[in-house]
Design a protein around this motif. Structure first.
Motif, PDB file in Angstrom:
ATOM      1  N   LEU A  44       0.855  -1.183   0.000  1.00  0.00           N
ATOM      2  CA  LEU A  44       0.000   0.000   0.000  1.00  0.00           C
ATOM      3  C   LEU A  44       0.883   1.221   0.000  1.00  0.00           C
ATOM      4  O   LEU A  44       1.690   1.426   0.879  1.00  0.00           O
ATOM      5  CB  LEU A  44      -0.900  -0.008   1.233  1.00  0.00           C
ATOM      6  CG  LEU A  44      -1.817   1.178   1.419  1.00  0.00           C
ATOM      7  CD1 LEU A  44      -2.787   1.299   0.245  1.00  0.00           C
ATOM      8  CD2 LEU A  44      -2.596   1.043   2.701  1.00  0.00           C
ATOM      9  N   LEU A  45       0.752   2.008  -1.047  1.00  0.00           N
ATOM     10  CA  LEU A  45       1.540   3.233  -1.169  1.00  0.00           C
ATOM     11  C   LEU A  45       0.591   4.410  -1.089  1.00  0.00           C
ATOM     12  O   LEU A  45      -0.055   4.755  -2.055  1.00  0.00           O
ATOM     13  CB  LEU A  45       2.285   3.247  -2.501  1.00  0.00           C
ATOM     14  CG  LEU A  45       3.223   2.090  -2.764  1.00  0.00           C
ATOM     15  CD1 LEU A  45       3.705   2.118  -4.208  1.00  0.00           C
ATOM     16  CD2 LEU A  45       4.395   2.145  -1.825  1.00  0.00           C
ATOM     17  N   SER A  46       0.471   5.001   0.076  1.00  0.00           N
ATOM     18  CA  SER A  46      -0.402   6.162   0.206  1.00  0.00           C
ATOM     19  C   SER A  46       0.338   7.259   0.962  1.00  0.00           C
ATOM     20  O   SER A  46       1.217   6.997   1.746  1.00  0.00           O
ATOM     21  CB  SER A  46      -1.697   5.770   0.915  1.00  0.00           C
ATOM     22  OG  SER A  46      -1.424   5.191   2.154  1.00  0.00           O
ATOM     23  N   PHE A  47      -0.036   8.470   0.708  1.00  0.00           N
ATOM     24  CA  PHE A  47       0.733   9.583   1.236  1.00  0.00           C
ATOM     25  C   PHE A  47      -0.154  10.733   1.683  1.00  0.00           C
ATOM     26  O   PHE A  47      -1.143  11.028   1.055  1.00  0.00           O
ATOM     27  CB  PHE A  47       1.693  10.090   0.155  1.00  0.00           C
ATOM     28  CG  PHE A  47       2.597   9.010  -0.318  1.00  0.00           C
ATOM     29  CD1 PHE A  47       3.769   8.761   0.354  1.00  0.00           C
ATOM     30  CD2 PHE A  47       2.243   8.208  -1.379  1.00  0.00           C
ATOM     31  CE1 PHE A  47       4.588   7.743  -0.049  1.00  0.00           C
ATOM     32  CE2 PHE A  47       3.053   7.182  -1.792  1.00  0.00           C
ATOM     33  CZ  PHE A  47       4.248   6.954  -1.121  1.00  0.00           C
ATOM     34  N   GLY A  52      -9.963   4.923  -8.763  1.00  0.00           N
ATOM     35  CA  GLY A  52     -11.095   4.114  -9.202  1.00  0.00           C
ATOM     36  C   GLY A  52     -10.741   3.207 -10.364  1.00  0.00           C
ATOM     37  O   GLY A  52     -11.489   2.298 -10.708  1.00  0.00           O
ATOM     38  N   ALA A  53      -9.580   3.438 -10.993  1.00  0.00           N
ATOM     39  CA  ALA A  53      -9.159   2.630 -12.144  1.00  0.00           C
ATOM     40  C   ALA A  53      -8.186   1.532 -11.709  1.00  0.00           C
ATOM     41  O   ALA A  53      -7.612   1.579 -10.620  1.00  0.00           O
ATOM     42  CB  ALA A  53      -8.497   3.523 -13.186  1.00  0.00           C
ATOM     43  N   THR A  81      -2.554  -7.175 -10.924  1.00  0.00           N
ATOM     44  CA  THR A  81      -3.484  -6.102 -11.248  1.00  0.00           C
ATOM     45  C   THR A  81      -3.408  -5.116 -10.091  1.00  0.00           C
ATOM     46  O   THR A  81      -3.565  -5.503  -8.928  1.00  0.00           O
ATOM     47  CB  THR A  81      -4.929  -6.617 -11.402  1.00  0.00           C
ATOM     48  OG1 THR A  81      -4.980  -7.518 -12.503  1.00  0.00           O
ATOM     49  CG2 THR A  81      -5.899  -5.468 -11.650  1.00  0.00           C
ATOM     50  N   TYR A  82      -3.142  -3.861 -10.401  1.00  0.00           N
ATOM     51  CA  TYR A  82      -3.034  -2.811  -9.388  1.00  0.00           C
ATOM     52  C   TYR A  82      -4.292  -1.958  -9.424  1.00  0.00           C
ATOM     53  O   TYR A  82      -4.903  -1.774 -10.467  1.00  0.00           O
ATOM     54  CB  TYR A  82      -1.830  -1.910  -9.671  1.00  0.00           C
ATOM     55  CG  TYR A  82      -0.509  -2.605  -9.527  1.00  0.00           C
ATOM     56  CD1 TYR A  82       0.191  -2.532  -8.335  1.00  0.00           C
ATOM     57  CD2 TYR A  82       0.033  -3.341 -10.573  1.00  0.00           C
ATOM     58  CE1 TYR A  82       1.419  -3.166  -8.192  1.00  0.00           C
ATOM     59  CE2 TYR A  82       1.261  -3.978 -10.435  1.00  0.00           C
ATOM     60  CZ  TYR A  82       1.945  -3.888  -9.244  1.00  0.00           C
ATOM     61  OH  TYR A  82       3.151  -4.527  -9.107  1.00  0.00           O
ATOM     62  N   SER A  83      -4.651  -1.405  -8.263  1.00  0.00           N
ATOM     63  CA  SER A  83      -5.773  -0.475  -8.226  1.00  0.00           C
ATOM     64  C   SER A  83      -5.291   0.864  -7.695  1.00  0.00           C
ATOM     65  O   SER A  83      -4.402   0.938  -6.851  1.00  0.00           O
ATOM     66  CB  SER A  83      -6.910  -1.011  -7.349  1.00  0.00           C
ATOM     67  OG  SER A  83      -6.538  -0.999  -5.989  1.00  0.00           O
ATOM     68  N   CYS A  84      -5.878   1.907  -8.232  1.00  0.00           N
ATOM     69  CA  CYS A  84      -5.627   3.262  -7.771  1.00  0.00           C
ATOM     70  C   CYS A  84      -6.924   3.703  -7.099  1.00  0.00           C
ATOM     71  O   CYS A  84      -7.985   3.646  -7.717  1.00  0.00           O
ATOM     72  CB  CYS A  84      -5.295   4.171  -8.957  1.00  0.00           C
ATOM     73  SG  CYS A  84      -4.892   5.867  -8.479  1.00  0.00           S
ATOM     74  N   SER A  85      -6.847   4.096  -5.841  1.00  0.00           N
ATOM     75  CA  SER A  85      -8.081   4.441  -5.133  1.00  0.00           C
ATOM     76  C   SER A  85      -7.860   5.606  -4.178  1.00  0.00           C
ATOM     77  O   SER A  85      -6.743   5.884  -3.764  1.00  0.00           O
ATOM     78  CB  SER A  85      -8.596   3.226  -4.354  1.00  0.00           C
ATOM     79  OG  SER A  85      -7.609   2.779  -3.439  1.00  0.00           O
ATOM     80  N   ILE A 145      -1.744  -3.599  -4.923  1.00  0.00           N
ATOM     81  CA  ILE A 145      -2.060  -4.801  -5.689  1.00  0.00           C
ATOM     82  C   ILE A 145      -3.465  -5.259  -5.329  1.00  0.00           C
ATOM     83  O   ILE A 145      -3.803  -5.404  -4.151  1.00  0.00           O
ATOM     84  CB  ILE A 145      -1.047  -5.918  -5.401  1.00  0.00           C
ATOM     85  CG1 ILE A 145       0.334  -5.506  -5.912  1.00  0.00           C
ATOM     86  CG2 ILE A 145      -1.492  -7.231  -6.051  1.00  0.00           C
ATOM     87  CD1 ILE A 145       1.437  -6.468  -5.559  1.00  0.00           C
ATOM     88  N   LYS A 146      -4.277  -5.479  -6.356  1.00  0.00           N
ATOM     89  CA  LYS A 146      -5.650  -5.946  -6.174  1.00  0.00           C
ATOM     90  C   LYS A 146      -5.707  -7.464  -6.250  1.00  0.00           C
ATOM     91  O   LYS A 146      -6.404  -8.113  -5.477  1.00  0.00           O
ATOM     92  CB  LYS A 146      -6.537  -5.327  -7.257  1.00  0.00           C
ATOM     93  CG  LYS A 146      -7.988  -5.677  -7.146  1.00  0.00           C
ATOM     94  CD  LYS A 146      -8.789  -4.950  -8.224  1.00  0.00           C
ATOM     95  CE  LYS A 146     -10.261  -5.283  -8.106  1.00  0.00           C
ATOM     96  NZ  LYS A 146     -11.044  -4.596  -9.111  1.00  0.00           N
ATOM     97  N   ASN A 147      -5.003  -8.060  -7.216  1.00  0.00           N
ATOM     98  CA  ASN A 147      -4.934  -9.507  -7.354  1.00  0.00           C
ATOM     99  C   ASN A 147      -3.717  -9.887  -8.187  1.00  0.00           C
ATOM    100  O   ASN A 147      -3.068  -9.038  -8.784  1.00  0.00           O
ATOM    101  CB  ASN A 147      -6.210 -10.088  -7.989  1.00  0.00           C
ATOM    102  CG  ASN A 147      -6.530  -9.491  -9.336  1.00  0.00           C
ATOM    103  OD1 ASN A 147      -7.417  -8.664  -9.464  1.00  0.00           O
ATOM    104  ND2 ASN A 147      -5.800  -9.878 -10.375  1.00  0.00           N
ATOM    105  N   CYS A 148      -3.411 -11.181  -8.221  1.00  0.00           N
ATOM    106  CA  CYS A 148      -2.315 -11.700  -9.037  1.00  0.00           C
ATOM    107  C   CYS A 148      -2.879 -12.160 -10.375  1.00  0.00           C
ATOM    108  O   CYS A 148      -4.092 -12.243 -10.556  1.00  0.00           O
ATOM    109  CB  CYS A 148      -1.659 -12.888  -8.335  1.00  0.00           C
ATOM    110  SG  CYS A 148      -0.940 -12.490  -6.727  1.00  0.00           S
TER     111      CYS A 148
END
Length: 152
Positions: free
Chosen positions: A2-5, A66-67, A75-79, A89-92
């Motif tokens: 999780l990369l959040s800032f 949301g993408a 599969t990565y998610s941006c939220s 990472i959302k899933n492998c």
């Protein structure tokens, strides 16, 4: 992963804080795209996260919150998050690109197993193990099995 800032955490190269950035300027740090914006009221200008950049470069294409973005094995998610924006990472994905949810395994007909799991650190990983399968048992590199073959 999780990369959040936080807005206030942004620092580093020149122009990446509200104090020294130029309005409209954008940059990427740790897969998050930031923007220097004109403030209102007492806030003259500020810095805010606006999206995610899979290449982690200033010139890289941005995906909006949301993408999702598919790489070869993940599969990565941006939220949006409490801190601003998160890229995780959302899933492998197996070698054919088929989704493999975190916590699940998939075994191919040749005995190779893909395992999507979370480490104790919280990082999502994909492992691949296996070799040849004979009579229900998987044999890995260096192991030997004897196969009965009828010669004619």
């Amino acid at each position: 992963l999780l990369l959040s800032f936080l807005f206030s955490v942004v620092s580093g190269k020149g122009g990446t804080t509200a104090e020294d950035c130029t309005i409209g300027e954008q940059w990427t740090k740790n897969f998050i795209r930031f923007e220097c914006f004109k403030g209102t009221g007492k806030v003259v200008k500020g810095v805010r996260p606006i999206g995610c950049v899979p290449t982690n470069t200033d010139g890289g294409a941005m995906i909006a919150p949301g993408a999702t973005f598919d790489e070869k094995y993940f599969t990565y998610s941006c939220s949006k998050s409490r801190e601003g924006v998160a890229y995780e990472i959302k899933n492998c994905r197996d070698e054919a690109g088929v989704m493999l949810p975190v916590g699940e395994k998939r075994k191919r007909s040749d005995g190779v197993t893909f395992n999507c799991y979370t480490e104790n650190t919280g990082a999502v990983k994909l492992s691949q193990a296996g070799g040849c399968e004979y009579k229900g048992k998987v044999y890995t590199m260096g192991q030997v099995y004897i196969q009965d073959v009828e010669l004619k």
